[in-house]
Design a protein around this motif. Structure first.
Motif, PDB file in Angstrom:
ATOM      1  N   GLU A  13      -7.246 -25.182  55.499  1.00  0.00           N
ATOM      2  CA  GLU A  13      -6.658 -24.887  54.151  1.00  0.00           C
ATOM      3  C   GLU A  13      -6.182 -23.507  53.822  1.00  0.00           C
ATOM      4  N   ILE A  31     -11.084 -21.421  56.406  1.00  0.00           N
ATOM      5  CA  ILE A  31     -11.709 -22.285  55.548  1.00  0.00           C
ATOM      6  C   ILE A  31     -10.911 -23.679  56.176  1.00  0.00           C
ATOM      7  N   ASN A  33     -11.814 -27.035  55.736  1.00  0.00           N
ATOM      8  CA  ASN A  33     -11.578 -28.458  54.975  1.00  0.00           C
ATOM      9  C   ASN A  33     -12.580 -28.142  53.892  1.00  0.00           C
ATOM     10  N   THR A  34     -12.453 -28.440  52.637  1.00  0.00           N
ATOM     11  CA  THR A  34     -13.410 -28.259  51.739  1.00  0.00           C
ATOM     12  C   THR A  34     -13.498 -29.570  50.687  1.00  0.00           C
ATOM     13  N   PRO A  38     -17.976 -26.581  49.223  1.00  0.00           N
ATOM     14  CA  PRO A  38     -17.419 -25.259  49.690  1.00  0.00           C
ATOM     15  C   PRO A  38     -17.586 -25.301  51.404  1.00  0.00           C
ATOM     16  N   ALA A  39     -17.021 -24.310  51.742  1.00  0.00           N
ATOM     17  CA  ALA A  39     -16.991 -24.204  53.126  1.00  0.00           C
ATOM     18  C   ALA A  39     -18.180 -23.485  53.615  1.00  0.00           C
ATOM     19  N   THR A  66     -16.930 -28.280  59.689  1.00  0.00           N
ATOM     20  CA  THR A  66     -16.238 -29.519  58.869  1.00  0.00           C
ATOM     21  C   THR A  66     -16.951 -30.799  59.497  1.00  0.00           C
ATOM     22  N   GLY A  77     -18.009 -28.274  53.008  1.00  0.00           N
ATOM     23  CA  GLY A  77     -17.037 -28.011  54.015  1.00  0.00           C
ATOM     24  C   GLY A  77     -17.308 -27.444  55.068  1.00  0.00           C
ATOM     25  N   ARG A 109     -15.348 -20.472  47.909  1.00  0.00           N
ATOM     26  CA  ARG A 109     -14.774 -21.501  48.637  1.00  0.00           C
ATOM     27  C   ARG A 109     -15.247 -21.222  50.113  1.00  0.00           C
ATOM     28  N   TYR A 110     -15.800 -19.907  50.396  1.00  0.00           N
ATOM     29  CA  TYR A 110     -16.426 -19.930  51.642  1.00  0.00           C
ATOM     30  C   TYR A 110     -17.778 -19.227  51.475  1.00  0.00           C
TER      31      TYR A 110
END
Ligand code: NAD
Length: 353
Positions: A13, A31, A33-34, A38-39, A66, A77, A109-110
């Motif tokens: 992503e 990252i 896949n979420t 969240p990754a 993932t 993720g 997100r990470y």
């Protein structure tokens, strides 16, 4: 250096590159896949020979996370980060804080955790700049002992319970008493696994780069010390790779006499073809990303209000996951690693409406 057409890109992503001129930080956050959350994945610091090597490593590791979290049924993720540099020479508080700011920019997100080349204190330094860091809390561990975020006890316990499922499948036994096991690597996970196995009555052969670790295992667990590549050819029931990846390869495959491969190391197979090649030789492979998920499971519970009993029960489900994979593998006549990948994909790939 290609990114979108990189052989390991696999629909990532986001891939973020960071350079901080003040501290010299060069880092990548990948990252993969979420879809499930969240990754979450480790932050590795390593003296990569070039940027290409760093990119390849981060993409492969991120994708692996993932699959690992999906098979473990976690709402997470897959992602990973790498800092390009020698942790013994280039790691400074300023550099770690710059990494913390970089993680913060990605906005949650990470989420970073410990990995090779970084430690809990390093992650705590990053946490001065961002809340998106995990595995750093002072808390009770899965074994009831104080744990400072270290996921290794949970990883070792998960490998132990999963390994029992593999023994049941391949040897038809519920007991580990008298089982002959070779362990490569007596670090944070391998040493703890050796203790579990010794307590369960297994007979151990061990090797490590550090003689004092081997000696400790010989004294504490009555283990036999083996040198170098001899570990691959021992007439044991089970080989547990707990050091580095790619140890099941064209050189080692013909040497193996063990009937089961089940260990903690990430990416044990040189490539995915070795999954089928092991099966052809009648060797049962417990897919590494299923077996070694105990650490990420434990970190998940740390993030959601730690409960040692819940974490332990979830780690124990690794055994059920593996049994289901072995069953499907035999029903579908497909190697277990392949089946595990498909199960993960069934969980994280967004179905089109
Ligand atoms: P570690 O660095 O604490 O231990 C690795 C050990 O392997 C060291 O003692 C090292 O001396 C030894 N070693 C390295 N090369 C060797 C070789 N050629 N022969 C024999 N011994 C060798 O690492 P760890 O945390 O115990 O992790 C072990 C493996 O499990 C790694 O592949 C890691 O990625 C994976 N893993 C760890 C966790 C965790 O919670 N720590 C979680 C998932 C996967």
């Amino acid at each position: 250096m290609s990114v979108f057409s990189h052989p390991d890109f696999d629909q990532h992503e986001n891939v973020h590159f960071c350079f901080d001129p003040e501290t010299g930080l060069k880092a990548i956050i990948a990252i993969h896949n979420t879809n499930l959350g969240p990754a979450l994945g480790g932050c590795r610091m390593y003296p990569y020979a070039n940027d290409e090597q760093a990119l390849r490593d981060v993409l492969r590791l991120s994708r692996g996370m993932t699959y690992k979290s999906a098979v473990a049924e976690l709402p997470l993720g897959g992602g990973k980060s790498v800092i390009i540099g020698d942790p013994r020479q280039h790691k400074t508080e300023h550099l770690l804080r710059a990494m913390g700011r970089f993680i913060d920019q990605v906005g949650g997100r990470y989420i970073a955790a410990e990995d090779s080349g970084t430690s809990v204190p390093d992650l705590r330094t990053m946490a001065l700049e961002t809340k998106h860091v995990s595995g750093i809390a002072d808390r009770q561990g899965i074994d009831g002992k104080p744990a400072q975020g270290d996921p290794s006890p949970a990883t070792a316990y998960g490998v132990f319970v999963g390994l029992k499922a593999a023994v049941k499948q391949q040897l038809g036994s519920d007991s580990l008493s008298g089982l002959k096991v070779a362990i490569q690597g007596l670090g944070n996970v391998g040493y703890r696994l050796a203790r579990h196995l010794h307590e369960a009555g297994a007979e151990l052969w061990v090797c490590d780069l550090y003689a004092e670790q081997e000696q400790r295992a010989a004294e504490e667990f009555n283990a036999t010390i083996v040198k170098g590549s001899d570990i691959f050819s021992l007439p044991v029931d089970l080989f547990a790779p707990c050091a580095m990846g790619a140890v099941i390869n064209a050189d080692t495959l013909p040497m193996l006499k063990a009937r089961i491969i089940a260990g903690a190391a990430n990416n044990q197979l040189w490539d995915e073809t070795f999954d089928a090649r092991l099966q052809e030789r009648g060797i049962l492979y417990a897919p590494d990303f299923v077996l070694n998920a105990g650490g990420i499971i434990d970190i998940h519970y740390e993030r959601s209000g730690y409960d040692a009993a819940k974490s332990r029960a979830h780690v124990e489900r690794i055994a059920d996951n593996l049994s289901a994979i072995f069953e499907r593998s035999s029903n579908e006549q497909k190697p277990p690693g392949d089946v595990a990948l498909r199960i993960a994909e069934e969980r994280f790939v967004l179905k089109t409406p």
